[in-house]
Design an enzyme around this catalytic site. Structure first.
Site, short mmCIF file in Angstrom:
data_model
loop_
_atom_site.label_atom_id
_atom_site.label_comp_id
_atom_site.label_asym_id
_atom_site.label_seq_id
_atom_site.Cartn_x
_atom_site.Cartn_y
_atom_site.Cartn_z
N SER A 1 1.49 8.78 -9.14
CA SER A 1 2.91 8.84 -9.72
C SER A 1 3.91 9.67 -8.64
O SER A 1 4.81 9.33 -8.61
CB SER A 1 2.95 9.61 -11.01
OG SER A 1 2.47 8.85 -12.04
N GLU B 1 2.30 0.04 -10.88
CA GLU B 1 3.87 -0.12 -10.39
C GLU B 1 4.54 0.88 -11.15
O GLU B 1 5.82 0.69 -11.60
CB GLU B 1 4.24 -1.71 -10.48
CG GLU B 1 3.44 -2.65 -9.57
CD GLU B 1 3.91 -3.62 -9.37
OE1 GLU B 1 5.25 -3.98 -9.37
OE2 GLU B 1 3.37 -4.63 -8.98
N GLY C 1 -13.72 -9.48 -36.61
CA GLY C 1 -15.02 -9.20 -35.76
C GLY C 1 -14.87 -10.29 -34.46
O GLY C 1 -15.49 -9.87 -33.44
N ALA D 1 0.71 -1.18 -0.12
CA ALA D 1 -0.05 0.06 0.01
C ALA D 1 0.95 1.07 -0.08
O ALA D 1 1.20 1.76 1.12
CB ALA D 1 -0.90 -0.21 1.29
N ARG E 1 -8.59 -19.94 -40.37
CA ARG E 1 -9.66 -19.51 -41.01
C ARG E 1 -9.12 -19.07 -42.54
O ARG E 1 -8.02 -18.83 -42.66
CB ARG E 1 -9.63 -17.97 -40.22
CG ARG E 1 -10.24 -16.66 -41.02
CD ARG E 1 -11.92 -16.96 -40.89
NE ARG E 1 -12.52 -16.02 -41.57
CZ ARG E 1 -13.74 -15.65 -41.66
NH1 ARG E 1 -14.62 -16.75 -40.75
NH2 ARG E 1 -14.31 -14.73 -42.16
N SER F 1 0.24 3.90 -3.03
CA SER F 1 -0.57 4.77 -3.62
C SER F 1 -1.83 5.37 -2.84
O SER F 1 -2.22 4.63 -2.04
CB SER F 1 -1.36 4.15 -5.01
OG SER F 1 -0.07 3.85 -5.67
N GLU F 2 -2.01 6.48 -2.96
CA GLU F 2 -3.15 7.12 -2.31
C GLU F 2 -4.00 7.99 -3.39
O GLU F 2 -3.38 8.25 -4.64
CB GLU F 2 -2.56 8.08 -1.36
CG GLU F 2 -1.65 7.45 -0.07
CD GLU F 2 -1.45 8.35 0.89
OE1 GLU F 2 -1.65 9.74 0.85
OE2 GLU F 2 -0.45 8.00 1.71
N THR G 1 3.75 4.25 -14.24
CA THR G 1 2.99 4.32 -15.48
C THR G 1 4.24 4.33 -16.64
O THR G 1 5.60 4.45 -16.16
CB THR G 1 2.53 5.87 -15.65
OG1 THR G 1 3.38 6.85 -15.37
CG2 THR G 1 1.31 5.76 -14.78
N ILE H 1 -5.13 -0.99 -4.27
CA ILE H 1 -4.07 -1.92 -3.93
C ILE H 1 -4.51 -3.43 -4.49
O ILE H 1 -5.55 -3.99 -4.15
CB ILE H 1 -4.38 -1.92 -2.39
CG1 ILE H 1 -4.36 -0.65 -1.74
CG2 ILE H 1 -3.08 -2.98 -1.57
CD1 ILE H 1 -3.20 0.00 -2.00
#
Ligand code: CAA
Length: 387
Positions: free
Chosen positions: A132, A368, A345, A124, A268, A126-127, A370, A157
């Site tokens: 970043s 983890e 498709g 933990a 195909r 990041s907030e 960018t 998280i």
């Protein structure tokens, strides 16, 4: 330079390939559809020693090298991208920092359980207002006797909903900026710790992504990881390793997409022959396979450097880890995108797994660190060499 696998590396690669084919490929679509955490699979991964691959056996791990680790994460992620990150986070964001920075007591009591798969971990950092810019932490840690009291909210998280332990970062003094960050191993059943919002995501749905809320959570000082003020360096060092794991996850997802595309192109028919006969298709397949191999070389080089760093403290691998994650994640985006193009498709529909691989790959460019942060880390290291 030696591109051969050791016997041990070849063994873990084969074992995880078989595991993925038998246990993950058959349920990956269901996990994606329901967002179910594959508890039974994670238990088996623990029994096979895959949740603490590089942790020494005396602390419950398999005692293998980090090249073995990335081989395993690639194979598991080829089977299921969401399961890949469950494994990567427990190994590299949880076990690794406890092994490197933990006390003997923390290793014996906590690492042993995490590395053997009896318990699961999360990380933990990041907030809501510090992603970043990881040094802009708002979660506070205040000393109170032989405890620290934590208040704040962490988000995004991985493993948040299932984890038994959390490696948490908090601020002791915001004026000190990154040097005011401290780290703890927090049992998730600590009063005042709760799992908040569970995110609904584009992909990797087998893994949970949650916020974690700390409200006057009292953590014994004995659970501090490292020293006060060391938290940021612990986080950055840990993420160097984590990024290698995410690079390997990106490889696995891309390989799964390439396999779908190649098999489809052989079956195909268009213009009277399998589309694999068309030069346009062959160009696509050649580019996908070449990019995949180039990314694998970067990921394995970073892992090999991390192995050297275990015994030689002068070895650095931040730049190589960032290059590996940057290139592998962007490669995975391109390869999974092209796989859909090959299927046309059908690639856009859930009948084939190509669209799942495309959704699963996207996060590897974000978590983890960018791609923009990876470029920043690489550039800072290159510029340093010339100044
Ligand atoms: N290893 C050890 N120490 C390091 C380091 C490394 N790789 N990189 C930097 N440091 C140290 C520096 O030496 C410096 O220490 P001193 O002050 O003691 O000299 C200190 O850290 C600050 O360094 P910088 O000035 O370079 O730091 P910065 O504030 O400019 O930030 C950054 C650099 C690269 C932008 C960093 O903040 C960063 O990596 N941000 C991204 C965060 C991130 O990846 N978050 C993902 C969270 S995990 C996740 O995704 C959830 C999940 O569950 C998967």
């Amino acid at each position: 330079m030696n591109f051969e696998r050791t016997e041990e590396q070849a063994m873990i690669q084969q074992m995880t390939r078989d595991f993925a084919d038998k246990e993950l490929v058959p349920i990956a679509a269901e996990l994606d559809e329901t967002g179910r955490f594959p508890k039974e699979v994670v238990a088996k991964l623990g029994e096979l020693g895959l949740l603490g691959i590089a942790v020494p056996p005396e602390y419950g791990g398999s005692g293998m090298d980090h090249v073995s680790y990335v081989l395993a994460v690639e194979e598991i992620s080829r089977g299921c991208g969401g399961t890949g990150v469950i494994v990567s986070v427990n190994n590299s964001l949880v076990c690794d920092p406890i092994w490197k920075f933990g006390t003997e007591e923390q290793k014996k009591e906590i690492l042993t359980q995490l590395a053997s798969g009896k318990k699961l971990g999360c990380f933990a950092l990041s907030e809501p207002e510090a992603g970043s810019d990881a040094a802009a932490q708002r979660t506070m840690a205040v000393k109170d006797g032989d405890h620290w009291v934590l208040n704040g909210t962490k988000n995004f998280i991985t493993n948040g909903a299932e984890a038994d332990y959390c490696v948490v970062f908090a601020m002791t003094d915001r004026a000190l900026k990154h040097r005011g960050i401290i780290s703890f191993i927090v049992p998730m059943d600590t009063p005042g710790v709760s799992v908040g919002k569970v995110e609904k995501k584009l992909g990797i749905k087998a893994s949970s992504t949650t916020s974690i809320v700390f409200e006057d959570a009292r953590v014994p000082a004995s659970l501090m990881l490292g020293e006060p003020g060391m938290g940021f360096r612990i986080a950055m060092n840990t993420l160097d390793g984590g990024r290698i794991g995410i690079g390997a996850q990106a490889l696995g997802i891309a390989r799964a997409a390439l396999e779908v595309a190649v098999l489809y192109s052989l079956e195909r028919k268009a213009f009277g022959a399998p589309i694999a006969k068309l030069q346009t298709l062959q160009n696509m397949i050649a580019d996908m396979a070449t990019e995949l191999d180039a990314a694998r070389l970067l990921v394995q080089r970073a892992a090999a450097l991390k192995d050297r760093a275990v015994t030689d403290k002068s070895v650095r691998y931040s730049k190589e880890a960032a290059m590996a994650k940057l290139f592998a994640s962007e490669m995975s985006h391109h390869v999974t995108h092209t796989a859909i193009q090959v299927l046309g498709g059908y690639g856009y529909c859930k009948e084939y797994p190509a669209e799942r691989h495309y959704r699963d790959a996207r996060i590897t460019e974000i978590y983890e660190g960018t791609s923009e942060i990876m470029r920043l880390v690489v550039a800072a290291n290159v510029l340093k060499q010339f100044s």
